[in-house]
Design a protein around this motif. Structure first.
Motif, PDB file in Angstrom:
ATOM      1  N   ASP A   5       0.837  -1.206   0.000  1.00 33.05           N
ATOM      2  CA  ASP A   5       0.000   0.000   0.000  1.00 33.05           C
ATOM      3  C   ASP A   5       0.869   1.251   0.000  1.00 33.05           C
ATOM      4  O   ASP A   5       0.544   2.251  -0.657  1.00 33.05           O
ATOM      5  CB  ASP A   5      -0.919   0.003   1.221  1.00 33.05           C
ATOM      6  CG  ASP A   5      -1.979  -1.094   1.161  1.00 33.05           C
ATOM      7  OD1 ASP A   5      -2.224  -1.622   0.058  1.00 33.05           O
ATOM      8  OD2 ASP A   5      -2.561  -1.411   2.217  1.00 33.05           O
ATOM      9  N   HIS A  63       2.224   1.789  -3.499  1.00 28.22           N
ATOM     10  CA  HIS A  63       1.146   2.270  -4.371  1.00 28.22           C
ATOM     11  C   HIS A  63       0.882   3.747  -4.133  1.00 28.22           C
ATOM     12  O   HIS A  63       0.676   4.516  -5.084  1.00 28.22           O
ATOM     13  CB  HIS A  63      -0.133   1.458  -4.127  1.00 28.22           C
ATOM     14  CG  HIS A  63      -0.223   0.210  -4.942  1.00 28.22           C
ATOM     15  ND1 HIS A  63      -0.168  -1.046  -4.395  1.00 28.22           N
ATOM     16  CD2 HIS A  63      -0.353   0.011  -6.287  1.00 28.22           C
ATOM     17  CE1 HIS A  63      -0.267  -1.962  -5.353  1.00 28.22           C
ATOM     18  NE2 HIS A  63      -0.377  -1.339  -6.509  1.00 28.22           N
ATOM     19  N   GLN A  64       0.903   4.158  -2.889  1.00 22.43           N
ATOM     20  CA  GLN A  64       0.615   5.557  -2.583  1.00 22.43           C
ATOM     21  C   GLN A  64       1.695   6.478  -3.128  1.00 22.43           C
ATOM     22  O   GLN A  64       1.399   7.563  -3.650  1.00 22.43           O
ATOM     23  CB  GLN A  64       0.477   5.753  -1.064  1.00 22.43           C
ATOM     24  CG  GLN A  64      -0.164   7.082  -0.689  1.00 22.43           C
ATOM     25  CD  GLN A  64      -1.523   7.274  -1.319  1.00 22.43           C
ATOM     26  OE1 GLN A  64      -2.427   6.458  -1.158  1.00 22.43           O
ATOM     27  NE2 GLN A  64      -1.686   8.365  -2.071  1.00 22.43           N
TER      28      GLN A  64
END
Length: 334
Positions: free
Chosen positions: A13, A16-17
């Protein structure tokens, strides 16, 4: 179909951010194997197709990390192996004579179909569609000698590749690679934020990253008689010598006059004016580049010096030193 012998994991995550903070489109990504090769999630379906592709003994492959000179190299290899047929080379895009077999790994299928459909009335639509083809049976049905380039590392290509085909691996100073990648991606795929894009590249969070494991795989195979490892900088600095080395690798004997003629054809200013090689119109139609960020840009050695701050230059030097410390790999520019 044989499974890829590496684990495919979703990117974190956090990663991805970092990407979504810069990217114009929120895509999902995966990391492959211990080197954590980085691809859009479509790789889960398309990667095994590439890995299981049936190799022929007369196939020719150019393998490299993107923006390392593969288009230029493809033109010279195709001509060397096709009796210097300049007429055909100037009439058919090098991307059709020497297709990028894994292009769909980083393209959205919906976008591909829409762009191909929108060009259905164009005479060049059949050529254009080749860039986005995932129909590997098309390649299998080719009756003449096949030429492919790929940005996948050797470990994600068919395991019998080096046993059967001729492979040329070309490597380039990663700092210049980044500058070329940045100019191609900015404003189209990512916001024009060079510091953030550099951070993604350095951390291995751009498609086909990380660059060093990719190059090290090619370097480790340099003694295989079916692989020729070359540096982009050597080709730029000694084009004639590089052409002779390339011709010898493919069992071709070129005269001095033929070498001179081929050098003239391959001069960078001539390549930029040659639509069949620079493919500017085609690539613009496909959304790969724009007039502000041409597909073939400068091709300079050391262009990174005009783009890196003092801190970035030092960071890049430390990054390179750290990543090649365990290898005999030596860049002439470092």
């Amino acid at each position: 179909m044989v499974n890829i012998p590496f684990e495919i994991q979703d990117a974190s995550d956090e990663d991805h951010q970092l990407i979504w903070n810069v990217a114009k489109e929120k895509r999902q990504y995966v990391q492959v194997g211990p080197s954590k090769y980085f691809y859009p999630k479509e790789y889960e379906d398309l990667g095994p197709i590439c890995y299981n592709f049936k190799i022929r003994p007369d196939d020719v492959f150019v393998v490299n990390y993107p923006r390392s000179g593969s288009t230029w190299l493809s033109e010279m290899i195709w001509l060397i192996n096709n009796n210097l047929d300049y007429a055909t080379a100037k009439s058919i895009d090098v991307g059709c004579r020497f297709p990028l077999m894994d292009v769909s790994v980083v393209k959205l299928p919906k976008l591909e179909k829409e762009r191909i459909k929108s060009l259905a009335e164009e005479e060049r639509s059949k050529q254009v569609s080749k860039y986005f083809s995932t129909l590997f049976d098309e390649y299998s049905n080719i009756t003449t000698r096949r030429f492919f380039k790929t940005h996948l590392p050797l470990s994600l290509l068919p395991p019998d590749l080096l046993d059967k085909a001729k492979v040329v691996y070309i490597a380039r100073d990663p700092r210049d690679v980044f500058v070329s990648v940045y100019h191609l991606l900015k404003n189209r795929i990512y916001d024009d934020k060079p510091d953030e894009i550099w951070n993604l590249f350095r951390r291995g969070l751009l498609p086909w990253c990380p660059v060093f494991p990719h190059v090290k795989e090619g370097w480790a195979a340099r003694d295989n008689p079916n692989l020729l490892f070359i540096f982009y900088e050597d080709v730029v600095n000694d084009l004639q010598g590089s052409l002779r080395r390339m011709a010898s690798f493919f069992g071709k004997d070129l005269t001095d006059e033929q070498i001179h003629e081929l050098c003239e054809h391959l001069r960078f200013d001539n390549i930029k004016k040659n639509e069949a090689v620079n493919q500017q119109e085609t690539m613009a139609e496909l959304g790969v580049c724009s007039g502000q960020s041409p597909f073939i840009r400068k091709g300079l050695i050391g262009d990174w010096r005009d783009h890196f701050s003092k801190d970035q230059a030092q960071e890049a030097e430390e990054w390179m030193r750290e990543n090649i410390a365990d290898s005999e790999l030596k860049y002439s520019t470092f």
